[in-house]
Design a protein around this motif. Structure first.
Motif, mmCIF file in Angstrom:
data_model
loop_
_atom_site.group_PDB
_atom_site.id
_atom_site.type_symbol
_atom_site.label_atom_id
_atom_site.label_comp_id
_atom_site.label_asym_id
_atom_site.label_seq_id
_atom_site.Cartn_x
_atom_site.Cartn_y
_atom_site.Cartn_z
ATOM 1 N N HIS A 1 51.164 39.237 32.257
ATOM 2 C CA HIS A 1 51.689 38.251 32.884
ATOM 3 C C HIS A 1 52.861 38.763 33.782
ATOM 4 C CE1 HIS A 1 53.214 33.730 32.602
ATOM 5 N NE2 HIS A 1 53.373 34.520 33.877
ATOM 6 N N SER A 2 53.775 39.540 33.001
ATOM 7 C CA SER A 2 54.877 39.930 33.594
ATOM 8 C C SER A 2 54.723 40.859 34.772
ATOM 9 C CB SER A 2 56.008 40.443 32.849
ATOM 10 O OG SER A 2 55.228 41.812 32.169
ATOM 11 N N THR A 3 53.514 41.519 34.696
ATOM 12 C CA THR A 3 52.968 42.599 35.846
ATOM 13 C C THR A 3 52.749 41.768 37.039
ATOM 14 O OG1 THR A 3 52.609 44.474 34.180
ATOM 15 C CG2 THR A 3 51.373 44.338 36.218
ATOM 16 N N LEU A 4 51.765 40.972 37.048
ATOM 17 C CA LEU A 4 51.290 40.017 37.866
ATOM 18 C C LEU A 4 51.956 39.223 38.304
ATOM 19 C CD1 LEU A 4 47.542 39.465 36.402
ATOM 20 C CD2 LEU A 4 48.282 40.967 38.196
ATOM 21 N N PHE A 5 52.751 38.367 37.531
ATOM 22 C CA PHE A 5 53.769 37.329 38.085
ATOM 23 C C PHE A 5 55.201 37.668 37.726
ATOM 24 C CE2 PHE A 5 49.978 34.841 37.196
ATOM 25 C CZ PHE A 5 49.938 33.958 38.463
ATOM 26 N N SER A 6 55.806 37.720 39.060
ATOM 27 C CA SER A 6 57.256 37.937 39.010
ATOM 28 C C SER A 6 57.917 36.727 40.044
ATOM 29 C CB SER A 6 57.777 39.176 39.639
ATOM 30 O OG SER A 6 57.216 39.346 41.040
ATOM 31 N N GLY A 7 57.379 35.539 39.720
ATOM 32 C CA GLY A 7 57.429 34.349 40.424
ATOM 33 C C GLY A 7 56.116 34.228 41.471
ATOM 34 N N THR A 8 56.056 32.990 41.929
ATOM 35 C CA THR A 8 55.138 32.727 42.874
ATOM 36 C C THR A 8 55.350 33.044 44.150
ATOM 37 O OG1 THR A 8 55.717 30.456 43.214
ATOM 38 C CG2 THR A 8 53.918 30.709 41.612
ATOM 39 N N ARG A 9 54.329 33.363 44.975
ATOM 40 C CA ARG A 9 54.563 33.790 46.391
ATOM 41 C C ARG A 9 54.569 32.568 47.494
ATOM 42 N NH1 ARG A 9 50.815 36.931 43.502
ATOM 43 N NH2 ARG A 9 51.673 38.920 43.026
ATOM 44 N N ALA A 10 55.162 32.877 48.497
ATOM 45 C CA ALA A 10 55.014 31.864 49.461
ATOM 46 C C ALA A 10 53.806 31.938 50.550
ATOM 47 C CB ALA A 10 56.323 31.692 50.387
ATOM 48 N N GLY A 11 53.424 30.973 51.110
ATOM 49 C CA GLY A 11 52.506 30.911 52.384
ATOM 50 C C GLY A 11 51.032 31.230 51.858
ATOM 51 N N GLY A 12 50.100 31.151 52.916
ATOM 52 C CA GLY A 12 48.796 31.417 52.741
ATOM 53 C C GLY A 12 48.304 32.683 51.908
ATOM 54 N N LEU A 13 49.000 33.796 52.233
ATOM 55 C CA LEU A 13 48.702 35.157 51.599
ATOM 56 C C LEU A 13 49.323 34.941 50.205
ATOM 57 C CD1 LEU A 13 47.255 37.676 51.782
ATOM 58 C CD2 LEU A 13 49.563 38.812 52.620
ATOM 59 N N GLY A 14 50.374 34.420 49.972
ATOM 60 C CA GLY A 14 51.022 34.172 48.607
ATOM 61 C C GLY A 14 50.058 33.507 47.650
ATOM 62 N N LEU A 15 49.377 32.359 48.322
ATOM 63 C CA LEU A 15 48.744 31.468 47.469
ATOM 64 C C LEU A 15 47.438 32.456 47.005
ATOM 65 C CD1 LEU A 15 47.582 28.695 46.045
ATOM 66 C CD2 LEU A 15 46.452 28.464 48.558
ATOM 67 N N LEU A 16 46.799 33.078 47.964
ATOM 68 C CA LEU A 16 45.652 33.909 47.795
ATOM 69 C C LEU A 16 45.936 35.151 46.613
ATOM 70 C CD1 LEU A 16 42.745 34.524 48.459
ATOM 71 C CD2 LEU A 16 43.730 36.219 50.272
ATOM 72 N N ARG A 17 47.230 35.575 46.661
ATOM 73 C CA ARG A 17 47.591 36.821 45.655
ATOM 74 C C ARG A 17 47.780 36.070 44.348
ATOM 75 N NH1 ARG A 17 46.034 40.259 44.909
ATOM 76 N NH2 ARG A 17 47.895 41.215 44.191
ATOM 77 N N ASP A 18 48.514 34.617 44.217
ATOM 78 C CA ASP A 18 48.545 33.987 42.961
ATOM 79 C C ASP A 18 47.301 33.550 42.449
ATOM 80 O OD1 ASP A 18 51.509 34.267 43.494
ATOM 81 O OD2 ASP A 18 51.686 32.220 44.166
ATOM 82 N N LEU A 19 46.539 33.171 43.332
ATOM 83 C CA LEU A 19 45.118 32.934 42.802
ATOM 84 C C LEU A 19 44.365 34.089 42.129
ATOM 85 C CD1 LEU A 19 43.908 30.115 45.428
ATOM 86 C CD2 LEU A 19 44.736 29.719 43.081
ATOM 87 N N HIS A 20 44.423 35.185 42.937
ATOM 88 C CA HIS A 20 43.768 36.374 42.440
ATOM 89 C C HIS A 20 44.573 36.838 41.037
ATOM 90 C CE1 HIS A 20 42.530 40.561 43.846
ATOM 91 N NE2 HIS A 20 42.583 40.657 42.532
ATOM 92 N N ASP A 21 45.841 36.707 41.131
ATOM 93 C CA ASP A 21 46.490 37.117 39.746
ATOM 94 C C ASP A 21 46.047 35.985 38.475
ATOM 95 O OD1 ASP A 21 47.728 39.095 40.966
ATOM 96 O OD2 ASP A 21 49.759 37.875 40.938
ATOM 97 N N LEU A 22 45.821 34.907 38.885
ATOM 98 C CA LEU A 22 45.144 33.750 37.853
ATOM 99 C C LEU A 22 43.709 34.325 37.479
ATOM 100 C CD1 LEU A 22 46.443 30.428 39.387
ATOM 101 C CD2 LEU A 22 47.203 31.517 37.159
ATOM 102 N N TYR A 23 43.000 34.611 38.346
ATOM 103 C CA TYR A 23 41.797 35.121 38.093
ATOM 104 C C TYR A 23 41.674 36.323 37.097
ATOM 105 C CZ TYR A 23 36.659 36.302 38.858
ATOM 106 O OH TYR A 23 35.534 36.610 38.493
ATOM 107 N N LEU A 24 42.622 37.332 37.585
ATOM 108 C CA LEU A 24 42.586 38.527 36.518
ATOM 109 C C LEU A 24 42.953 38.090 35.021
ATOM 110 C CD1 LEU A 24 44.080 41.198 38.629
ATOM 111 C CD2 LEU A 24 41.848 40.785 38.139
ATOM 112 N N MET A 25 43.794 37.072 35.099
ATOM 113 C CA MET A 25 44.343 36.515 33.604
ATOM 114 C C MET A 25 43.131 35.893 33.059
ATOM 115 S SD MET A 25 48.087 35.658 34.565
ATOM 116 C CE MET A 25 48.697 35.440 32.828
ATOM 117 N N ALA A 26 42.379 35.045 33.644
ATOM 118 C CA ALA A 26 41.393 34.056 33.194
ATOM 119 C C ALA A 26 40.261 35.219 32.749
ATOM 120 C CB ALA A 26 41.048 33.030 34.361
#
Length: 155
Positions: free
Chosen positions: A73-98
């Motif tokens: 979690h700490s490696t993937l998430f250091s806070g959410t990212r902004a914008g469309g690319l940020g959303l895509l990266r945040d979803l990607h990180d969630l996918y890896l955690m799931a």
């Protein structure tokens, strides 16, 4: 074998907790995407339910508490990212955690069959299915977000 089950129960228990927190972080960080907010809040609730369902088995088999989920979690998430690319990266990180949770459910399911614990097999069946649905939603939402986030319009 029970020692390894305790390890995976601890791993999964913490992974579900970290995934719930990450879903809530993404919901809070992407308020401009109402579908993401609603889905992430619902999926975080599923993770909370998964943790509750694990409690009797943690009591029965014990629980080792590896710190891998917190590190992931700490490696993937250091806070959410902004914008469309940020959303895509945040979803990607969630996918890896799931995916971490999904693999752990599979291992615990195999162990549950090995020790002939029908109640654990039942819980694994339900929760593993919900985790598969989480992965499917994340993959689908990433596919939806990718063209807009990755293709820069020239004009």
């Amino acid at each position: 074998m029970i020692v390894f089950l305790a390890h995976y129960l601890g791993l999964l228990h913490r992974s579900e907790r970290e995934l719930a927190a990450a879903f809530r972080d993404v919901a809070a960080g992407h308020g401009a995407e109402p579908d993401v907010v609603r889905a992430c809040e619902r999926l975080a609730g599923q993770c909370d339910d998964h943790m509750r369902r694990l409690v009797p088995f943690v009591g029965r088999y014990s629980e080792e508490a590896p710190d891998e989920p917190e590190r992931l979690h700490s490696t993937l998430f250091s806070g959410t990212r902004a914008g469309g690319l940020g959303l895509l990266r945040d979803l990607h990180d969630l996918y890896l955690m799931a995916a971490e949770c999904d693999l752990s459910w599979t291992m615990i399911g195999q162990a549950a069959q090995g020790v002939r614990d029908e109640s654990l097999v039942e819980v694994v069946g339900r929760c593993e299915g919900e985790t598969a649905t989480q992965l499917l939603w994340l993959r689908t939402r990433m596919k939806q977000a990718a063209p807009q986030a990755l293709v820069v319009a020239t004009g």
